[in-house]
Design a protein around this motif. Structure first.
Motif, PDB file in Angstrom:
ATOM      1  N   GLY A  11      -1.354  26.129 -48.591  1.00  0.00           N
ATOM      2  CA  GLY A  11      -2.497  27.313 -47.951  1.00  0.00           C
ATOM      3  C   GLY A  11      -3.582  25.947 -47.320  1.00  0.00           C
ATOM      4  O   GLY A  11      -4.493  25.821 -46.532  1.00  0.00           O
ATOM      5  N   ARG A  51      -2.891  23.091 -45.678  1.00  0.00           N
ATOM      6  CA  ARG A  51      -3.204  22.787 -44.008  1.00  0.00           C
ATOM      7  C   ARG A  51      -4.628  23.434 -43.641  1.00  0.00           C
ATOM      8  O   ARG A  51      -5.257  22.793 -42.320  1.00  0.00           O
ATOM      9  CB  ARG A  51      -2.632  24.498 -43.940  1.00  0.00           C
ATOM     10  N   SER A  52      -5.748  23.508 -44.212  1.00  0.00           N
ATOM     11  CA  SER A  52      -6.788  23.795 -44.032  1.00  0.00           C
ATOM     12  C   SER A  52      -8.314  22.900 -44.227  1.00  0.00           C
ATOM     13  O   SER A  52      -7.966  22.538 -43.550  1.00  0.00           O
ATOM     14  CB  SER A  52      -7.843  24.829 -44.787  1.00  0.00           C
ATOM     15  N   TYR A  68      -7.078  21.126 -40.682  1.00  0.00           N
ATOM     16  CA  TYR A  68      -8.035  21.596 -39.606  1.00  0.00           C
ATOM     17  C   TYR A  68      -9.272  20.335 -39.659  1.00  0.00           C
ATOM     18  O   TYR A  68      -9.718  20.409 -38.773  1.00  0.00           O
ATOM     19  CB  TYR A  68      -8.416  22.996 -39.667  1.00  0.00           C
ATOM     20  N   TYR A 108       1.030  19.347 -39.715  1.00  0.00           N
ATOM     21  CA  TYR A 108       1.058  20.482 -39.997  1.00  0.00           C
ATOM     22  C   TYR A 108       2.304  20.876 -40.100  1.00  0.00           C
ATOM     23  O   TYR A 108       2.420  21.957 -40.583  1.00  0.00           O
ATOM     24  CB  TYR A 108       0.184  21.788 -38.986  1.00  0.00           C
ATOM     25  N   SER A 109       3.512  20.206 -39.638  1.00  0.00           N
ATOM     26  CA  SER A 109       4.798  20.547 -39.394  1.00  0.00           C
ATOM     27  C   SER A 109       5.850  20.950 -40.189  1.00  0.00           C
ATOM     28  O   SER A 109       5.738  21.876 -40.798  1.00  0.00           O
ATOM     29  CB  SER A 109       5.718  20.437 -38.117  1.00  0.00           C
ATOM     30  N   ILE A 112       3.917  21.030 -43.395  1.00  0.00           N
ATOM     31  CA  ILE A 112       3.325  21.706 -45.157  1.00  0.00           C
ATOM     32  C   ILE A 112       3.695  23.012 -44.244  1.00  0.00           C
ATOM     33  O   ILE A 112       3.575  22.983 -45.065  1.00  0.00           O
ATOM     34  CB  ILE A 112       1.529  21.360 -44.806  1.00  0.00           C
ATOM     35  N   GLU A 113       4.028  23.523 -43.104  1.00  0.00           N
ATOM     36  CA  GLU A 113       4.397  24.355 -42.438  1.00  0.00           C
ATOM     37  C   GLU A 113       6.482  24.896 -43.529  1.00  0.00           C
ATOM     38  O   GLU A 113       6.673  25.459 -43.815  1.00  0.00           O
ATOM     39  CB  GLU A 113       4.361  24.662 -40.999  1.00  0.00           C
ATOM     40  N   SER A 138       6.107  25.533 -47.109  1.00  0.00           N
ATOM     41  CA  SER A 138       5.464  26.856 -47.231  1.00  0.00           C
ATOM     42  C   SER A 138       5.996  27.291 -47.117  1.00  0.00           C
ATOM     43  O   SER A 138       6.344  28.499 -47.645  1.00  0.00           O
ATOM     44  CB  SER A 138       4.130  26.455 -45.858  1.00  0.00           C
TER      45      SER A 138
END
Length: 83
Positions: A34, A37-38, A41, A58-59, A61-62, A65
């Motif tokens: 998380g 992800r921050s 951004y 982002y994809s 790290i998602e 997670s």
């Protein structure tokens, strides 16, 4: 540092020797995901990375997670069955 923390928490949890403790460290690793992800951004908003790179990272790290969460759920179901 947050991305390294993911890997290090998975390793530490594995070494603890119980599914319960491993699941806890996977939860901590998920928290670090998380953070990543921050950070993505922040990088995008401050123009350090382009939108395309942001979307790709982002994809990824998602995906990490989601897999941490699924693995944690699996371990919780199998707590104490290791004996």
């Amino acid at each position: 540092r947050a991305s390294y923390s993911i890997m290090l928490n998975v390793a530490e949890g594995f070494e603890r020797g119980s599914n319960k403790e491993f699941a806890n460290f996977l939860n901590i690793a998920k928290g670090s995901a998380g953070e990543v992800r921050s950070i993505l951004y922040i990088l995008r908003d401050n123009k350090y990375i382009e939108e395309k790179e942001f979307t790709e990272l982002y994809s990824k790290i998602e995906f990490v997670s989601i897999n941490l969460s699924n693995f944690r759920k699996f371990l919780i179901i199998h707590i104490d069955r290791k004996k």
